[in-house]
Design an enzyme around this catalytic site. Sequence first.
Site, PDB file in Angstrom:
ATOM      1  N   HIS A  53       0.854  -1.188   0.000  1.00 51.84           N
ATOM      2  CA  HIS A  53       0.000   0.000   0.000  1.00 51.84           C
ATOM      3  C   HIS A  53       0.893   1.242   0.000  1.00 51.84           C
ATOM      4  O   HIS A  53       1.977   1.237   0.585  1.00 51.84           O
ATOM      5  CB  HIS A  53      -0.900  -0.011   1.249  1.00 51.84           C
ATOM      6  CG  HIS A  53      -1.940   1.062   1.225  1.00 51.84           C
ATOM      7  ND1 HIS A  53      -1.665   2.360   1.607  1.00 51.84           N
ATOM      8  CD2 HIS A  53      -3.239   1.041   0.848  1.00 51.84           C
ATOM      9  CE1 HIS A  53      -2.769   3.076   1.460  1.00 51.84           C
ATOM     10  NE2 HIS A  53      -3.734   2.301   0.998  1.00 51.84           N
ATOM     11  N   GLU A  61       0.854   3.844   1.657  1.00 54.30           N
ATOM     12  CA  GLU A  61       1.258   4.316   2.993  1.00 54.30           C
ATOM     13  C   GLU A  61       2.428   3.494   3.511  1.00 54.30           C
ATOM     14  O   GLU A  61       3.307   4.014   4.205  1.00 54.30           O
ATOM     15  CB  GLU A  61       0.047   4.270   3.950  1.00 54.30           C
ATOM     16  CG  GLU A  61      -0.921   5.406   3.642  1.00 54.30           C
ATOM     17  CD  GLU A  61      -2.372   5.112   3.974  1.00 54.30           C
ATOM     18  OE1 GLU A  61      -2.651   4.164   4.730  1.00 54.30           O
ATOM     19  OE2 GLU A  61      -3.238   5.840   3.454  1.00 54.30           O
ATOM     20  N   GLY A 105      -7.418   9.236   0.314  1.00 56.63           N
ATOM     21  CA  GLY A 105      -7.810   9.983   1.504  1.00 56.63           C
ATOM     22  C   GLY A 105      -7.892  11.484   1.294  1.00 56.63           C
ATOM     23  O   GLY A 105      -7.954  12.255   2.250  1.00 56.63           O
ATOM     24  N   GLY A 136     -10.830   2.896   1.228  1.00 60.48           N
ATOM     25  CA  GLY A 136     -10.320   3.257   2.550  1.00 60.48           C
ATOM     26  C   GLY A 136     -11.427   3.864   3.395  1.00 60.48           C
ATOM     27  O   GLY A 136     -12.262   3.159   3.975  1.00 60.48           O
TER      28      GLY A 136
HETATM   29  C1  PEP Z   1      -6.722   3.308   0.488  1.00 58.70           C
HETATM   30  O1  PEP Z   1      -6.126   3.653   1.479  1.00 58.70           O
HETATM   31  O2  PEP Z   1      -6.449   2.226  -0.047  1.00 58.70           O
HETATM   32  C2  PEP Z   1      -7.745   4.205  -0.047  1.00 58.70           C
HETATM   33  C3  PEP Z   1      -8.106   4.039  -1.279  1.00 58.70           C
HETATM   34  O3  PEP Z   1      -8.221   5.182   0.802  1.00 58.70           O
HETATM   35  P1  PEP Z   1      -9.424   6.201   0.504  1.00 58.70           P
HETATM   36  O4  PEP Z   1     -10.552   5.404  -0.084  1.00 58.70           O
HETATM   37  O5  PEP Z   1      -9.770   6.767   1.844  1.00 58.70           O
HETATM   38  O6  PEP Z   1      -8.908   7.218  -0.436  1.00 58.70           O
END
Ligand code: PEP
Length: 259
Positions: free
Chosen positions: A102, A104, A180, A241
């Site tokens: 991911h 992050e 996000g 997310g």
């Molecule tokens: C994620 O973290 O994989 C993601 C897509 O987050 P969000 O939907 O909050 O953008």
Amino acid sequence: MRRKFVAGNWKMNCSLSEAQQLAQDICTSLEKEEISVDVAICPTFLCLSSICSLVKDFQKQGGSDIGVGAQNLHWENKGAFTGEVSAPMLHDMGCSYAIIGHSERRTLFGETNEAVSKKALAALQSGLLPIVCIGETLEERENEKTEEVLRLQLEGSLAGLSPAQVEACTIAYEPVWAIGTGKTASPEMAQTVHAFIRNYLTQKYTSAIAQSIRIQYGGSVKPDNIRELINQPDIDGALVGGASLKADSFSEIIKLCSL
Ligand code: PEP
């Protein structure tokens, strides 16, 4: 025909009781007959045991089949790796999936393509299906480096996997600038990248393999933008997310993908 796949990444959210409540609410809001996509929820390591039992019980009582995934793993099976959790441990707990690489993890924890490939291989060897994440930053997109970055990520993250192992992976295209942030790639923009990824897979492996791999889109997916995204020919689902932390929005996304 690829079966669509929606997964919820809960990240570092939910106490055990909150996670149980959320999983329970998701289960009860998904009528088996309404769902024609694969579904997975990915809580923190701490909650996996409980959530695996909860979804299993729900399924035994005639409810929808909801898979559980981990958000990360270590590539070694066991040993002196303080704080880490291995693929066999996750499989033993009842997980079916693992999110690997991911953004992050790549940006905040220095995860390299090499580490991603070792993790994906470890997952597969233990019977877990990897969701391998790739995606460009805003700067890379603005500098027209998107394809180059994605090619390198695909090359490195899938290195060491046999063609059959690659076929068992789901690729999640998640533009870093859309995660996000409330900014979503337009359906056309996402489709262009998904087609690029499928084309890469065709060139590198075979057309049959490329056609069977599911490519999820991720980045601020919500009930009000999923329809247009999922209607694109190369978008096979979503990695969600924020909107996966509310049972009603997550189940709405799943139902909209099932139409
Ligand atoms: C994620 O973290 O994989 C993601 C897509 O987050 P969000 O939907 O909050 O953008």
